[in-house]
Every structure is written in C-alpha cells, then in structure tokens.
Design an enzyme around this catalytic site. Structure first.
Site, PDB file in Angstrom:
ATOM      1  N   LYS A   1      87.542 -68.058 -47.499  1.00  0.00           N
ATOM      2  CA  LYS A   1      88.729 -68.108 -48.270  1.00  0.00           C
ATOM      3  C   LYS A   1      88.660 -69.829 -48.953  1.00  0.00           C
ATOM      4  CE  LYS A   1      89.208 -64.759 -47.085  1.00  0.00           C
ATOM      5  NZ  LYS A   1      88.583 -63.752 -46.112  1.00  0.00           N
TER       6      LYS A   1
ATOM      7  N   GLY B   1      76.319 -53.658 -50.105  1.00  0.00           N
ATOM      8  CA  GLY B   1      77.492 -53.204 -48.917  1.00  0.00           C
ATOM      9  C   GLY B   1      78.847 -53.478 -49.794  1.00  0.00           C
TER      10      GLY B   1
ATOM     11  N   TYR C   1      84.876 -55.327 -47.172  1.00  0.00           N
ATOM     12  CA  TYR C   1      85.643 -56.235 -48.099  1.00  0.00           C
ATOM     13  C   TYR C   1      84.790 -57.773 -47.971  1.00  0.00           C
ATOM     14  CZ  TYR C   1      86.594 -58.482 -43.303  1.00  0.00           C
ATOM     15  OH  TYR C   1      86.607 -59.199 -42.316  1.00  0.00           O
TER      16      TYR C   1
ATOM     17  N   VAL D   1      69.395 -48.405 -50.113  1.00  0.00           N
ATOM     18  CA  VAL D   1      68.751 -49.431 -49.768  1.00  0.00           C
ATOM     19  C   VAL D   1      67.421 -49.055 -48.962  1.00  0.00           C
ATOM     20  CG1 VAL D   1      68.090 -51.783 -48.845  1.00  0.00           C
ATOM     21  CG2 VAL D   1      70.107 -51.423 -50.270  1.00  0.00           C
TER      22      VAL D   1
ATOM     23  N   MET E   1      88.529 -54.987 -36.973  1.00  0.00           N
ATOM     24  CA  MET E   1      87.726 -56.223 -36.814  1.00  0.00           C
ATOM     25  C   MET E   1      88.315 -57.384 -37.537  1.00  0.00           C
ATOM     26  SD  MET E   1      83.613 -55.446 -36.197  1.00  0.00           S
ATOM     27  CE  MET E   1      83.062 -54.863 -34.605  1.00  0.00           C
TER      28      MET E   1
ATOM     29  N   HIS F   1      93.569 -61.506 -36.867  1.00  0.00           N
ATOM     30  CA  HIS F   1      95.039 -61.658 -36.409  1.00  0.00           C
ATOM     31  C   HIS F   1      95.416 -60.386 -35.313  1.00  0.00           C
ATOM     32  CE1 HIS F   1      94.545 -59.700 -40.531  1.00  0.00           C
ATOM     33  NE2 HIS F   1      95.101 -58.662 -40.129  1.00  0.00           N
TER      34      HIS F   1
ATOM     35  N   HIS G   1     115.453 -63.607 -56.976  1.00  0.00           N
ATOM     36  CA  HIS G   1     114.815 -63.391 -58.400  1.00  0.00           C
ATOM     37  C   HIS G   1     114.498 -64.734 -59.238  1.00  0.00           C
ATOM     38  CE1 HIS G   1     114.424 -61.970 -62.655  1.00  0.00           C
ATOM     39  NE2 HIS G   1     115.140 -62.775 -62.959  1.00  0.00           N
TER      40      HIS G   1
HETATM   41  C1  LIG Z   1      82.643 -63.490 -44.302  1.00  0.00           C
HETATM   42  C2  LIG Z   1      83.746 -63.069 -43.119  1.00  0.00           C
HETATM   43  C3  LIG Z   1      85.017 -62.957 -43.641  1.00  0.00           C
HETATM   44  C4  LIG Z   1      86.083 -62.644 -42.758  1.00  0.00           C
HETATM   45  N1  LIG Z   1      87.418 -62.695 -43.267  1.00  0.00           N
HETATM   46  C5  LIG Z   1      88.296 -62.436 -42.460  1.00  0.00           C
HETATM   47  C6  LIG Z   1      89.959 -62.407 -43.059  1.00  0.00           C
HETATM   48  O1  LIG Z   1      90.008 -62.900 -44.197  1.00  0.00           O
HETATM   49  N2  LIG Z   1      90.790 -62.209 -42.255  1.00  0.00           N
HETATM   50  C7  LIG Z   1      90.476 -61.340 -41.018  1.00  0.00           C
HETATM   51  O2  LIG Z   1      91.523 -61.154 -40.324  1.00  0.00           O
HETATM   52  N3  LIG Z   1      89.211 -61.343 -40.497  1.00  0.00           N
HETATM   53  C8  LIG Z   1      88.326 -61.798 -41.191  1.00  0.00           C
HETATM   54  N4  LIG Z   1      86.909 -61.545 -40.789  1.00  0.00           N
HETATM   55  C9  LIG Z   1      86.723 -61.093 -39.555  1.00  0.00           C
HETATM   56  C10 LIG Z   1      87.189 -62.102 -38.431  1.00  0.00           C
HETATM   57  O3  LIG Z   1      86.398 -63.117 -38.552  1.00  0.00           O
HETATM   58  C11 LIG Z   1      87.111 -61.468 -36.827  1.00  0.00           C
HETATM   59  O4  LIG Z   1      87.485 -60.437 -36.746  1.00  0.00           O
HETATM   60  C12 LIG Z   1      87.445 -62.228 -35.687  1.00  0.00           C
HETATM   61  O5  LIG Z   1      86.683 -63.625 -35.553  1.00  0.00           O
HETATM   62  C13 LIG Z   1      87.175 -61.844 -34.422  1.00  0.00           C
HETATM   63  O6  LIG Z   1      87.597 -62.596 -33.451  1.00  0.00           O
HETATM   64  P1  LIG Z   1      87.099 -62.664 -31.973  1.00  0.00           P
HETATM   65  O7  LIG Z   1      87.855 -63.673 -31.078  1.00  0.00           O
HETATM   66  O8  LIG Z   1      87.188 -61.230 -31.604  1.00  0.00           O
HETATM   67  O9  LIG Z   1      85.654 -62.922 -32.144  1.00  0.00           O
HETATM   68  P2  LIG Z   1      84.647 -64.074 -32.927  1.00  0.00           P
HETATM   69  O10 LIG Z   1      85.304 -64.770 -34.016  1.00  0.00           O
HETATM   70  O11 LIG Z   1      83.503 -63.624 -33.242  1.00  0.00           O
HETATM   71  O12 LIG Z   1      84.630 -64.952 -31.453  1.00  0.00           O
HETATM   72  C14 LIG Z   1      83.656 -64.889 -30.430  1.00  0.00           C
HETATM   73  C15 LIG Z   1      83.231 -66.173 -30.105  1.00  0.00           C
HETATM   74  O13 LIG Z   1      82.380 -65.874 -28.843  1.00  0.00           O
HETATM   75  C16 LIG Z   1      81.303 -66.785 -28.731  1.00  0.00           C
HETATM   76  N5  LIG Z   1      80.502 -66.348 -27.876  1.00  0.00           N
HETATM   77  C17 LIG Z   1      79.758 -64.847 -28.088  1.00  0.00           C
HETATM   78  N6  LIG Z   1      79.001 -64.826 -26.955  1.00  0.00           N
HETATM   79  C18 LIG Z   1      79.117 -65.869 -26.069  1.00  0.00           C
HETATM   80  C19 LIG Z   1      78.571 -66.067 -24.836  1.00  0.00           C
HETATM   81  N7  LIG Z   1      77.916 -65.233 -23.727  1.00  0.00           N
HETATM   82  N8  LIG Z   1      79.013 -67.137 -24.038  1.00  0.00           N
HETATM   83  C20 LIG Z   1      80.065 -68.146 -25.055  1.00  0.00           C
HETATM   84  N9  LIG Z   1      80.427 -67.745 -26.078  1.00  0.00           N
HETATM   85  C21 LIG Z   1      80.179 -66.579 -26.678  1.00  0.00           C
HETATM   86  C22 LIG Z   1      80.733 -66.812 -30.247  1.00  0.00           C
HETATM   87  O14 LIG Z   1      79.920 -68.061 -30.544  1.00  0.00           O
HETATM   88  C23 LIG Z   1      82.144 -66.611 -30.982  1.00  0.00           C
HETATM   89  O15 LIG Z   1      82.263 -68.102 -31.369  1.00  0.00           O
HETATM   90  C24 LIG Z   1      85.779 -62.187 -41.458  1.00  0.00           C
HETATM   91  C25 LIG Z   1      84.696 -62.317 -41.207  1.00  0.00           C
HETATM   92  C26 LIG Z   1      83.564 -62.625 -41.864  1.00  0.00           C
HETATM   93  C27 LIG Z   1      82.285 -62.507 -41.438  1.00  0.00           C
END
Ligand SMILES: Cc1cc2nc3c(=O)[nH]c(=O)nc-3n(C[C@H](O)[C@H](O)[C@H](O)COP(=O)(O)OP(=O)(O)OC[C@H]3O[C@@H](n4cnc5c(N)ncnc54)[C@H](O)[C@@H]3O)c2cc1C
Length: 468
Positions: free
Chosen positions: A53, A183, A186, A240, A321, A324, A447
C-alpha cells in the site's frame, strides 16, 4: 536446556499471532510469542499489505502529478520518480509500525522470542533461537499462527532476481522496462498497477478466462477494463509452461489455444496464490489434521485443532487469506482459551483490491446467489452522479447492492470506485446487523460524500434513487 512455562504460547507474530498475544494478555494470561523474523507484523507488515500500500500510494501520487494536477490548476515541471527514495519511505513506514507492535508487546507484557518454533508434544514447543540457542517452552495452550508464503510454479521456479515473488517486487531498485505478472489475482493486479504507473510495460498472464475469478464478475470486469485503460495488458486462457534466461532478460514461455507464446521481460513476477506454512511444525505426529489438498489445518468453529489445547488461526486455516480475518481469529482464539465462545463470521469479512479505482466487496456475489438459487434484486449507483466524486475528479465506478428479493435483506455489496476500501466498512456493519436496503435508504448520509453513492444504490434497489 532452559524451559520456560506459559499459559499461552503463540508461534508466529503476524496479524493473527500478535493480536492473539495481546488479547490473551489482556485476559490475564502469561503469554509468549515466538517469531522467526526480527520484526513483528508477519507477511502483512513486512512483505504484504503495508509495503504494497505504501508503494501504491507513492505510484498513485506520481501518476496524479504526471497526468492530473493540471486539471486542478496545479502546474509543476515534469515529475520524476526516485525509486530508492520511494522504497526507503516504504521501509521507514514498515519499521515504524513494527516498532509499534514491539511497544504494544511491552505494554501488554507479552514475552517475545526471536526464533523458529516447532511442537514436540501437545504442551511443549522447541525453539531454535535466531541467536543460535535452543529453548523449550511449556504452555497450557498453543496457538499456531505461522501464516503462508508465496506459492510457486514448478515450471517457472523463482530465482529472486529474474523470476520473483511479491516480496522482491516490493524492492525493485529500478523500474523494469518490461514486467510479466503471472496471475491476475489481487496481489498481481496491485503490484502490476504500481509498476505500470511508474512506467513499466506490464503483461499479465492468467490461466483462467478472467481476472479475479472469486469476485463479483461484473465488478471485476469494470476493474479489468479500467486497468487496461491504465496500460496493463491482459492475456487470459494463457498457461505458463516454462521460462529461460536470455542475457539480462527472462523469457516466459506459454501456451494459448494450442499455440506457443513467449514474453520477454526484465522481470517475471509470480503471483499464483499463497500456501499455508503448516509443514515442518511437528503437527502430524501430534494428530493435528491437515487438509492434504490445501495444506490448511482443520479447526472447529472455535478455532481448535483436533488436539483441544492447540488452536490455529489466520492464513493457516480455511477462509480468505486476509490480515483482518487473521486478526479476528486471533482475538477469537484467545477469548476461547479464556473460556469464551467467540466465532468469526467469514460471510462478513470484507475484501479490497487497492488498485485505482479500488474494488471492495462483502457478502455474496451475483454468481454465488445464482448458484444457490437465492432470489435477489440489484441496486446500482454510478460515481459519475455523485457530487463528491465529481469534485475529486474521480467519478469512475459503481456501487452495487444485492438484496434478497422477498425479505430485502442485504446479501452482498460490491463497490468499484474511489476510496472503496473505506466505504466498505459501512456495508459490513449493515450486513452484520442483518439490515435491509430500506434501512440504508432511510438513513441520512452526509453531503457531499462518497457514502451518498452507497445510500443511493440502496435506494435504487426499490427504484427510488434520486440523482440518476
Ligand atoms: C503482497 C501482499 C499484499 C497483501 N495485501 C493485503 C491487504 O491489503 N489486506 C489484507 O488483508 N491482506 C493482505 N495480504 C495478505 C496478508 O498479508 C495475510 O493474509 C496475513 O499476513 C496473514 O496473517 P497471519 O498472521 O495468518 O500470517 P503471516 O502474516 O504470514 O504471519 C506468520 C508469521 O509466522 C512466522 N513463522 C512462520 N513459521 C514460523 C515458525 N516455525 N516459528 C516462528 N515463526 C514462524 C512468519 O515469519 C510470519 O511472520 C497481502 C499479502 C501479500 C503477500
């Protein structure tokens, strides 16, 4: 080996894990969060939502300055883009927000360990600390929040330089002259937008016949047309099949309708989805069930895995995925550990594509309603008839509301237009409250504001919109 004891241990410090940690601590539990990265915030903060962003904002401003400022009577000399400065600004934002989460951990007395965690029993985690040490953590409850990582294409393996994932595309040092995006989801469209605005010639290759296959088709088609006008080139039904290096270029090999095609580019960005980080955590040996098709961990409505003291949240489990969604599940898991019965309604999780205009949605699409044979009526209102959008010079797009034919209950909202990311919050609240289109139509909206387009779309459901 040192053993520490906690009420709750969380593996992963992303939006799911860090939010779960803070909530568990608020509820009076002794909490540790194990994160292998130096910084907290996970994919979202470090290589996802926030950096993308930041770059979308910078590139949008560059485009405005290059093309639209004159319309406002603002005359500036030809703008130029300083890519390293733009990347540095993004990094500063990421660092600031990461430090903010560390402060929240301190404030809430959440202990943090930098290292990689792995379950060795139902109550014990082995941690390989980044500093080189080994640690064992005993916990009454464990929340697995290890998130996801970019999926790759076996025929086009990433090398981090010519064939890259979104993480590298957030750090390009120069504007690639030619960029192939594999791909049309989004992430591909957002990153494609960033580099198109900065001058790249972007070719999007998509296996399916359309972009954003899970979005409301009509709204997604509007966005696709808009992006085409902005310069992105879409190649649908394009598979691809491989890639090869030619000097400082990558040639992406494809097939379309039985014919072979090639796209030569400076970079190929692979955005074909994300895969859950559920392997290598010692889960199977504890009897935790993982869906073999999706690699997601199976949980019940309270986010408990098949082992009752172990929970899983975020990108690791079913549902969109999104950051929020992970946060909501983080709160729910900790509340359930504390004896609550909190559930997360996946039907009211909004999704936003932060292109310009933006596309935001909540609830059902028209395709889903047709498939479920739910009778519905539609109200639409275009931003061209909204006075605030006109003052902004941003009148492209439409608000579309789907309501039940008989009960008038709002079933889905799809907003393609300026600041759709902010406008969708109102739709989420109405759907959560099980409101009707009549409820919205009779609620006063300020408005001039973009939100009037939302009210008018609700009025249009019963064909009583005023300004169209
Ligand atoms: C380019 C991009 C843009 C995105 N934009 C948006 C958006 O605008 N809005 C939105 O809602 N979502 C967006 N997403 C998706 C969003 O980032 C994920 O859905 C979100 O981060 C998931 O949260 P999480 O806590 O489940 O996992 P993650 O954020 O993936 O966090 C998991 C963490 O666990 C850690 N980890 C993994 N294995 C281990 C281990 N064995 N021991 C210790 N630590 C570990 C990793 O290092 C990581 O930091 C985007 C994703 C990408 C790639």
């Amino acid at each position: 080996m040192a053993i520490e004891s906690y009420d709750v241990a969380i593996i992963g410090g992303g939006p799911g894990g860090y939010v779960a940690a803070i909530r568990a601590s608020q509820l009076g539990m002794k909490v540790v969060c194990i994160e292998k990265r130096d910084s907290l915030g996970g994919t979202c903060l470090n290589v996802g939502c926030i950096p993308s962003k930041a770059l979308l904002e910078s590139s949008e401003l560059f485009l405005q300055a290059s093309k639209n400022f004159e319309n406002h009577g603002i005359i500036i000399s030809k703008p130029q883009i300083d890519v390293p400065a733009m990347i540095a600004r993004k990094d500063k934002i990421v660092k600031g927000l990461g430090d903010g989460i560390s402060s929240l951990f301190k404030k809430n007395k959440v202990n943090r360990i930098i290292g990689s965690g792995r379950l060795v029993s139902r109550n014990r985690i082995e941690v390989l600390e980044k500093s080189g040490g080994k640690l064992e953590i005993d916990a009454k409850f464990i929340i697995i929040a290890t998130g996801s990582e970019p999926a790759s294409l076996p025929c086009l393996p990433m090398d981090g330089e010519f064939i890259v994932s979104s993480s590298e595309a957030l750090n390009f040092k120069t504007v690639p002259k030619d960029l192939v995006v594999v791909g049309a989801g989004y992430i591909g469209l957002e990153m494609g937008s960033v580099w198109t605005r900065l001058g790249s010639n972007v070719q999007v290759l998509e296996f399916l016949p359309k972009a954003l296959p899970l979005s409301d088709s009509e709204s997604a088609a509007l966005l696709q047309r808009s992006l085409e006008k902005q310069g992105l080139k879409f190649n649908f039904d394009t598979k691809v099949t491989g890639g090869r290096r030619e000097g400082n270029h990558i040639v992406v090999e494809c097939e379309k309708a039985g014919k072979k095609l090639e796209f030569k580019a400076d970079k190929a960005l692979v955005c074909v989805g994300r895969k859950p980080n559920s392997l290598g955590l010692g889960l199977e040996s504890l009897g935790i069930i993982i869906d073999p098709r999706t690699a997601q961990i199976k949980v019940d409505q309270f986010l408990r895995t098949s082992v009752p003291n172990i929970y899983a949240i975020g990108d690791l489990v079913a549902g969109p995925m999104l950051a929020h969604k992970a946060e909501e599940e983080g709160v729910a898991a900790s509340e359930n550990i504390a004896g609550g019965k909190t559930t997360v309604n996946h039907d009211t999780i909004p999704s936003v594509i932060y292109t310009w205009p933006e596309l935001s949605s909540v609830g059902k699409t028209e395709e889903q309603l047709k498939e479920a044979k739910v009778p519905y009526k539609i109200g639409k209102f275009p931003f061209i008839a909204n006075s605030r959008a006109r003052t902004m010079g941003e009148s492209e797009g439409t608000v579309k509301i789907l309501a039940h034919e008989n009960t008038d209950r709002i079933l889905g909202v799809h907003i393609f237009g300026p600041r759709a990311s902010d406008m969708i919050a109102e739709a989420v609240a109405w759907i959560e409250m099980q409101a009707s289109s009549e409820d919205i139509a009779r609620t006063c909206h300020a408005h001039p504001s973009l939100s009037e387009a939302f009210k008018e779309a609700a009025m249009a459901v019963e064909k009583k919109a005023i300004h169209i």
